[in-house]
Motif scaffolding. Structure first.
Motif, PDB file in Angstrom:
ATOM      1  N   TYR A  61      -5.684  -5.118  21.751  1.00 56.90           N
ATOM      2  CA  TYR A  61      -5.872  -5.496  20.435  1.00 56.90           C
ATOM      3  C   TYR A  61      -4.441  -5.205  19.244  1.00 56.90           C
ATOM      4  CZ  TYR A  61      -7.361  -4.944  15.577  1.00 56.90           C
ATOM      5  OH  TYR A  61      -7.959  -5.882  14.473  1.00 56.90           O
ATOM      6  N   THR A  62      -4.553  -5.896  18.454  1.00 59.27           N
ATOM      7  CA  THR A  62      -3.897  -4.827  17.458  1.00 59.27           C
ATOM      8  C   THR A  62      -3.736  -5.862  16.663  1.00 59.27           C
ATOM      9  OG1 THR A  62      -2.056  -7.123  17.456  1.00 59.27           O
ATOM     10  CG2 THR A  62      -1.140  -4.815  18.818  1.00 59.27           C
ATOM     11  N   ARG A  63      -3.204  -5.628  15.216  1.00 60.86           N
ATOM     12  CA  ARG A  63      -3.864  -5.920  14.023  1.00 60.86           C
ATOM     13  C   ARG A  63      -2.328  -6.113  13.082  1.00 60.86           C
ATOM     14  NH1 ARG A  63      -7.414  -2.369  10.650  1.00 60.86           N
ATOM     15  NH2 ARG A  63      -6.115  -0.975   9.861  1.00 60.86           N
ATOM     16  N   LEU A  64      -2.021  -7.811  12.455  1.00 63.13           N
ATOM     17  CA  LEU A  64      -1.102  -7.605  11.880  1.00 63.13           C
ATOM     18  C   LEU A  64      -0.988  -7.887  10.118  1.00 63.13           C
ATOM     19  CD1 LEU A  64      -0.239 -10.555  14.558  1.00 63.13           C
ATOM     20  CD2 LEU A  64       0.244  -8.302  14.501  1.00 63.13           C
ATOM     21  N   PHE A  65      -0.373  -7.517   9.212  1.00 61.65           N
ATOM     22  CA  PHE A  65      -0.501  -7.317   7.864  1.00 61.65           C
ATOM     23  C   PHE A  65       0.888  -8.158   7.545  1.00 61.65           C
ATOM     24  CE2 PHE A  65      -2.865  -3.831   9.221  1.00 61.65           C
ATOM     25  CZ  PHE A  65      -3.932  -4.036   8.088  1.00 61.65           C
ATOM     26  N   LYS A  66       0.813  -9.300   6.264  1.00 64.42           N
ATOM     27  CA  LYS A  66       2.155  -9.146   5.971  1.00 64.42           C
ATOM     28  C   LYS A  66       3.072  -8.573   4.545  1.00 64.42           C
ATOM     29  CE  LYS A  66      -0.855 -11.749   2.056  1.00 64.42           C
ATOM     30  NZ  LYS A  66      -1.589 -12.393   1.277  1.00 64.42           N
ATOM     31  N   ARG A  67       3.776  -8.680   4.525  1.00 60.28           N
ATOM     32  CA  ARG A  67       4.586  -7.797   3.529  1.00 60.28           C
ATOM     33  C   ARG A  67       3.831  -7.141   2.327  1.00 60.28           C
ATOM     34  NH1 ARG A  67       9.818  -9.853   1.018  1.00 60.28           N
ATOM     35  NH2 ARG A  67       9.064 -11.506   2.187  1.00 60.28           N
ATOM     36  N   GLY A  68       3.573  -6.000   2.793  1.00 54.76           N
ATOM     37  CA  GLY A  68       2.970  -5.717   0.994  1.00 54.76           C
ATOM     38  C   GLY A  68       1.527  -5.258   1.031  1.00 54.76           C
ATOM     39  N   ASP A  69       0.640  -5.588   2.074  1.00 63.43           N
ATOM     40  CA  ASP A  69      -0.627  -5.492   2.924  1.00 63.43           C
ATOM     41  C   ASP A  69      -0.825  -4.522   2.936  1.00 63.43           C
ATOM     42  OD1 ASP A  69      -1.515  -7.874   1.370  1.00 63.43           O
ATOM     43  OD2 ASP A  69      -1.665  -8.622   3.732  1.00 63.43           O
TER      44      ASP A  69
END
Length: 148
Positions: A61-69
């Protein structure tokens, strides 16, 4: 049978997937690493989730964030492989899917991570380079890394 990877926003996770993800994160980051911290941090709802299943069970598993989140740049976090499956080297396809997911869903190629120090070589093999001195996060040595 190989690792089956999918990427979903929080709203598309099934109850069973969410339960298995949280259980995996707890078993590694809290129990195995003997680190008491608040894993459920109200950031999962903003993230896209890369789920690796083997025989119907979430094992990567991983979690992804957009720029600034999370950081100024797009980021990957909560990178985890079930201890039973680490010898299979599934961290590499997991990171490849995560990097591709950031490009596909956020249109970003610059990725920032807060990496546990002992995994520095692994992340370098995935194209990241160190951008900070070692620091403690939840009592564990970490480094900031970037992939351009």
């Amino acid at each position: 049978m190989e690792l089956q990877l999918t990427i979903k926003p929080f709203s598309e996770l099934s109850v069973i997937e969410l339960y298995q993800i949280l259980r995996l994160r707890e078993s590694v980051f809290i129990i195995e690493q003997d680190c008491i911290y608040q894993d459920i941090d109200h950031k999962d709802q903003k993230a896209w989730h890369v789920i690796g299943k083997y025989d119907g069970k979430v094992v990567a598993y991983t979690r992804l964030f957009k720029r600034g989140d999370y950081f100024a740049n797009a980021s990957i976090g909560r990178v985890v492989i079930d201890a039973e499956f680490r010898a299979r080297k599934w961290g590499y396809p997991l990171m490849e899917a995560s990097i591709g997911g950031i490009l596909r869903h956020f249109g970003e190629s610059r990725i920032e991570i807060s990496a546990q120090l002992y995994l520095q070589q692994f992340y370098e093999n995935c194209g990241f380079h160190t951008t900070s001195e070692t620091y403690l996060e939840d009592g564990i040595p970490h480094i900031r890394m970037i992939r351009d």
